[in-house]
Design a protein around this motif. Structure first.
Motif, short mmCIF file in Angstrom:
data_model
loop_
_atom_site.label_atom_id
_atom_site.label_comp_id
_atom_site.label_asym_id
_atom_site.label_seq_id
_atom_site.Cartn_x
_atom_site.Cartn_y
_atom_site.Cartn_z
N THR A 33 0.82 -1.21 0.00
CA THR A 33 0.00 0.00 0.00
C THR A 33 0.86 1.26 0.00
OG1 THR A 33 -0.13 0.00 2.40
CG2 THR A 33 -1.88 -1.15 1.22
N MET A 34 0.30 2.33 -0.54
CA MET A 34 0.94 3.63 -0.57
C MET A 34 -0.08 4.65 -0.08
SD MET A 34 2.92 3.38 -4.26
CE MET A 34 4.35 4.40 -3.80
N ASP A 35 0.36 5.54 0.79
CA ASP A 35 -0.56 6.50 1.40
C ASP A 35 0.07 7.89 1.46
OD1 ASP A 35 -1.01 3.73 2.95
OD2 ASP A 35 -2.91 4.82 2.90
N TRP A 36 -0.82 8.88 1.53
CA TRP A 36 -0.43 10.26 1.82
C TRP A 36 -1.04 10.65 3.17
CZ3 TRP A 36 3.11 12.92 -0.85
CH2 TRP A 36 3.38 12.55 -2.16
N PHE A 37 -0.22 11.26 3.98
CA PHE A 37 -0.67 11.85 5.24
C PHE A 37 -0.33 13.34 5.18
CE2 PHE A 37 -1.52 8.28 8.21
CZ PHE A 37 -1.14 7.21 7.40
N ARG A 38 -0.91 14.10 6.09
CA ARG A 38 -0.53 15.51 6.19
C ARG A 38 -0.59 15.94 7.65
NH1 ARG A 38 -5.77 18.35 3.18
NH2 ARG A 38 -7.31 17.95 4.85
N GLN A 39 0.21 16.95 7.94
CA GLN A 39 0.25 17.49 9.30
C GLN A 39 0.29 19.00 9.23
OE1 GLN A 39 3.40 15.94 11.79
NE2 GLN A 39 2.28 16.52 13.64
N ALA A 40 -0.78 19.61 9.68
CA ALA A 40 -0.84 21.07 9.75
C ALA A 40 -0.16 21.53 11.03
CB ALA A 40 -2.29 21.53 9.71
N VAL A 48 -4.73 11.09 4.55
CA VAL A 48 -5.43 11.83 3.50
C VAL A 48 -6.02 10.88 2.46
CG1 VAL A 48 -5.17 13.54 1.66
CG2 VAL A 48 -3.93 13.83 3.82
N THR A 49 -5.17 9.99 1.96
CA THR A 49 -5.61 9.10 0.88
C THR A 49 -4.63 7.94 0.77
OG1 THR A 49 -6.08 8.97 -1.51
CG2 THR A 49 -4.37 10.51 -0.82
N ALA A 91 -0.44 22.23 4.85
CA ALA A 91 0.18 21.26 5.75
C ALA A 91 1.47 20.76 5.12
CB ALA A 91 -0.76 20.07 5.99
N VAL A 92 2.22 20.02 5.91
CA VAL A 92 3.32 19.23 5.36
C VAL A 92 2.72 17.88 4.97
CG1 VAL A 92 5.55 18.16 5.78
CG2 VAL A 92 5.02 20.39 6.79
N TYR A 93 2.95 17.50 3.73
CA TYR A 93 2.42 16.25 3.21
C TYR A 93 3.52 15.19 3.21
CZ TYR A 93 -1.97 18.40 1.88
OH TYR A 93 -3.20 19.02 1.91
N TYR A 94 3.18 14.03 3.75
CA TYR A 94 4.12 12.91 3.86
C TYR A 94 3.60 11.70 3.09
CZ TYR A 94 5.91 15.48 7.93
OH TYR A 94 6.44 16.43 8.77
N CYS A 95 4.48 11.05 2.38
CA CYS A 95 4.09 9.78 1.79
C CYS A 95 4.57 8.65 2.69
CB CYS A 95 4.63 9.63 0.38
SG CYS A 95 6.42 9.55 0.22
N ARG A 96 3.85 7.58 2.65
CA ARG A 96 4.19 6.40 3.44
C ARG A 96 3.92 5.17 2.58
NH1 ARG A 96 0.52 4.06 8.23
NH2 ARG A 96 -0.48 3.16 6.39
#
Length: 116
Positions: A33-40, A48-49, A91-96
């Motif tokens: 799986t691949m995901d995007w997270f964000r942190q304001a 996020v998705t 926000a700062v967007y992070y991939c995981r």
């Protein structure tokens, strides 16, 4: 060693669009799986998705209909197209990624700022 490199962040006006990418490198990785997270600023990191290996996406309610996630398995790369951006998307967007061996890796983050 697996590394994730994100790109595409920046400053955009409300209603505008930005595209992010996340490229994974490392010998022999097989990504599940691949995901995007964000942190304001001042808030907890939020999901996020995400997209599974077969290409099925899922979205948080706050971005559904505005953001589109995709991936290229041959390139071990994930993309995020963000349209109709709002100030609250700042926000700062992070991939995981999670590998088939259930190992998790994070990108370094990329800043997205939505402001006039």
């Amino acid at each position: 060693q697996v590394q994730l490199v994100e790109s595409g962040g920046g400053l955009v006006q409300p209603g505008g669009s930005l595209a992010l990418s996340c490229a994974a490198s490392g010998s022999g990785i097989s990504i599940n799986t691949m995901d995007w997270f964000r942190q304001a600023s001042g808030k907890q990191r939020e999901w996020v998705t995400g997209i599974n290996r077969g290409g099925r996406p899922s979205y948080a309610g706050s971005v559904k209909g505005r953001f589109t996630i995709s991936r290229d398995n041959a390139k071990n790369t994930m993309y995020l197209q963000m349209n109709s951006l709002k100030p609250e998307d700042t926000a700062v967007y992070y991939c995981r990624i999670m590998t088939m061996m259930a190992k998790v890796y994070w990108g370094q983050g990329t800043q997205v700022t939505v402001s006039s």
